[in-house]
Scaffold this active site. Structure first.
Site, PDB file in Angstrom:
ATOM      1  N   CYS A 135       0.819  -1.203   0.000  1.00 56.05           N
ATOM      2  CA  CYS A 135       0.000   0.000   0.000  1.00 56.05           C
ATOM      3  C   CYS A 135       0.859   1.263   0.000  1.00 56.05           C
ATOM      4  O   CYS A 135       1.508   1.536  -1.007  1.00 56.05           O
ATOM      5  CB  CYS A 135      -0.997  -0.062   1.154  1.00 56.05           C
ATOM      6  SG  CYS A 135      -2.446   0.955   0.858  1.00 56.05           S
ATOM      7  N   GLU A 190      -0.754  -8.365   5.745  1.00 51.74           N
ATOM      8  CA  GLU A 190      -0.380  -8.475   7.166  1.00 51.74           C
ATOM      9  C   GLU A 190      -1.609  -8.445   8.086  1.00 51.74           C
ATOM     10  O   GLU A 190      -1.482  -8.587   9.293  1.00 51.74           O
ATOM     11  CB  GLU A 190       0.601  -7.350   7.541  1.00 51.74           C
ATOM     12  CG  GLU A 190       0.029  -5.937   7.610  1.00 51.74           C
ATOM     13  CD  GLU A 190      -0.209  -5.286   6.247  1.00 51.74           C
ATOM     14  OE1 GLU A 190      -0.129  -5.980   5.212  1.00 51.74           O
ATOM     15  OE2 GLU A 190      -0.500  -4.076   6.236  1.00 51.74           O
ATOM     16  N   HIS A 216      -3.198  -5.385   1.900  1.00 53.29           N
ATOM     17  CA  HIS A 216      -2.520  -5.565   3.193  1.00 53.29           C
ATOM     18  C   HIS A 216      -2.517  -7.029   3.643  1.00 53.29           C
ATOM     19  O   HIS A 216      -3.363  -7.437   4.443  1.00 53.29           O
ATOM     20  CB  HIS A 216      -3.250  -4.748   4.264  1.00 53.29           C
ATOM     21  CG  HIS A 216      -3.083  -3.277   4.112  1.00 53.29           C
ATOM     22  ND1 HIS A 216      -2.058  -2.567   4.681  1.00 53.29           N
ATOM     23  CD2 HIS A 216      -3.820  -2.373   3.426  1.00 53.29           C
ATOM     24  CE1 HIS A 216      -2.164  -1.291   4.372  1.00 53.29           C
ATOM     25  NE2 HIS A 216      -3.230  -1.142   3.609  1.00 53.29           N
TER      26      HIS A 216
HETATM   27  N1  GLN Z   1      -3.765   6.244   1.017  1.00 51.25           N
HETATM   28  C1  GLN Z   1      -2.445   6.022   1.566  1.00 51.25           C
HETATM   29  C2  GLN Z   1      -1.385   6.783   0.779  1.00 51.25           C
HETATM   30  O1  GLN Z   1      -1.682   7.330  -0.240  1.00 51.25           O
HETATM   31  C3  GLN Z   1      -2.107   4.536   1.570  1.00 51.25           C
HETATM   32  C4  GLN Z   1      -3.077   3.789   2.447  1.00 51.25           C
HETATM   33  C5  GLN Z   1      -2.499   2.577   3.089  1.00 51.25           C
HETATM   34  O2  GLN Z   1      -1.272   2.367   3.141  1.00 51.25           O
HETATM   35  N2  GLN Z   1      -3.379   1.782   3.656  1.00 51.25           N
HETATM   36  O3  GLN Z   1      -0.269   6.850   1.170  1.00 51.25           O
END
Ligand code: GLN
Length: 197
Positions: free
Chosen positions: A79, A172, A170
């Site tokens: 992410c 994790e 994610h």
């Molecule tokens: N929206 C976040 C970003 O742009 C990422 C979200 C996340 O890591 N769950 O950095």
């Protein structure tokens, strides 16, 4: 012993640490350049990519991380971690490592879909992977050496480029540690290549 470094500046560091342990590995926090010297793989957690970029800049981690990852350190970003690894974002500018040849769109799934779960087919896994997306990015543009491993509605959400693996979701958070097991295997391979330390 093989140790997976978890970048511990911001975000869901503990959850990754727990997943590494559940997969049978050991982990170490990475906060300073010298922490990169004793690890066999690196995980960059989710969180807020602009914050991770700012803190990594303040802590003097940008160049040392680029060098380590370009030098073959097995690396997995989730992410915000995927965004931080990437070469660019579709809008604006922020501190990014630029080691993964993709352009990502942040918060790409839109407001009504801020978080959702779906089953993904991942090559090499017999059962689908339950993927949790939280304000997730997708990959908007893929460079030449980048392999798309999984997609949602034709938008890439998991990619690999050599030693770098990245996911919009994610792994994790679900207790399914198959992807963390892959990271541990890459770490063990790296350690054999380096010779025991
Ligand atoms: N929206 C976040 C970003 O742009 C990422 C979200 C996340 O890591 N769950 O950095």
């Amino acid at each position: 012993m093989t140790a997976v470094g978890v970048l511990a500046l911001q975000g869901d560091v503990r959850e990754h640490a727990r997943a590494v342990e559940t997969a049978g590995g050991t982990w170490a926090p990475v906060r300073r350049p010298e922490d990169l010297e004793s690890i066999d793989a690196l995980i960059i957690p989710g969180g807020e990519s602009t914050t991770i970029g700012k803190l990594a800049t303040i802590y003097g981690l940008m160049e040392p991380m680029r060098r380590a990852i370009s030098g073959g350190l097995p690396t997995f970003g989730t992410c915000a971690g995927m965004i931080f690894l990437a070469a660019g974002v579709t809008a604006g500018a922020q501190a990014q490592l630029g080691v993964l040849d993709v352009i990502v769109e942040r918060n790409a799934f839109g407001r009504q879909n801020e978080s959702f779960e779906t089953n993904l087919e991942i090559p090499g896994f017999e059962q689908p992977f339950r993927a949790v997306f939280i304000r997730a990015p997708w990959v908007a543009k893929v460079g030449g050496g980048v392999e798309v491993i999984a997609a949602v509605d034709e938008h890439p959400v998991m990619v690999r480029q050599g030693n770098i693996l990245a996911s919009s979701f994610h792994p994790e958070l679900t207790g399914d540690v198959r992807i963390h097991t892959m990271v541990l295997q890459a770490a063990a391979g790296r350690r054999r290549m380096d010779g025991e330390r």
